[in-house]
Design a protein around this motif. Structure first.
Motif: not given
Length: 193
Positions: A1-21, A168-175
């Motif tokens: 009997m498996p120990l890992v029983k998944i109830r749900k999986i969620k994927l969030d993606i944040e897209e940052v265009h600027h940080e004030g600049g 995971m992220a595609t880069g560092g902080r904007i600006h």
């Protein structure tokens, strides 16, 4: 009997265009994949946790692949981190299983980068959030890539569950402009520089 029983999986993606600049030509993408699973050790103290950790590797691989796909391929990933929120009937050590299982799986999926995978973990209730620390995949001293990714699930973890997440992220902080080792200067030999 498996120990890992998944109830749900969620994927969030944040897209940052600027940080004030000025807006950047290529937005920063920060993604978090989280799985809410039953805690097989909830409400009890178990000495040998390693069977659960070993099974969690497959979950780490699955979440890693979802993130890589969402971000456009492993070659685009420059920063990463991991986190766990243990429901109230569990213990912090149950979240610590993710250090090896999630970190190992993510590093393997990304071609075995050198830098340590930053981590956060907590014991908390429904709807709690944790800020997963992010760091450069090849060199821990790249300040521009110090960041965070929010991990939360509105209905989890329940008392007998654990939410395991990878970020995971595609880069560092904007600006980013606080100096230190630039990403372009990384040698990638020791995980530090």
């Amino acid at each position: 009997m498996p120990l890992v029983k998944i109830r749900k999986i969620k994927l969030d993606i944040e897209e940052v265009h600027h940080e004030g600049g000025a807006a950047v030509a290529q937005p920063l993408l920060v993604a978090v994949a989280v799985a809410v699973v039953d805690n097989p050790y909830a409400g009890q103290h178990v000495d040998d946790l390693l069977p659960f950790m070993n099974e969690l590797r497959a979950l780490g691989s699955e979440l890693s692949q979802r993130l890589i796909s969402a971000l456009g391929g492993a070659g685009r990933v420059q920063a990463y981190g991991k986190g766990a929120i243990v429901g109230e009937d569990g213990e912090l050590e149950h979240g610590a299983l993710w250090h090896e299982a999630g970190g190992w799986a993510m590093r393997e999926a990304l071609g075995n980068p050198k830098a340590i995978v930053p981590a956060a973990k907590s014991v908390a209730g429904l709807g709690s959030r944790i800020m997963i620390p992010l760091g450069h995949t090849q060199a821990a001293y790249v300040r521009s890539h110090f960041g965070v990714a929010e991990m939360t699930v509105w209905d989890g973890p329940r008392r007998n569950e654990i939410a395991f997440g990878l970020a995971m992220a595609t880069g560092g902080r904007i600006h980013a402009r606080i100096g230190g080792l630039a990403a372009a200067e990384v040698k990638g030999e020791d995980g530090l520089r």
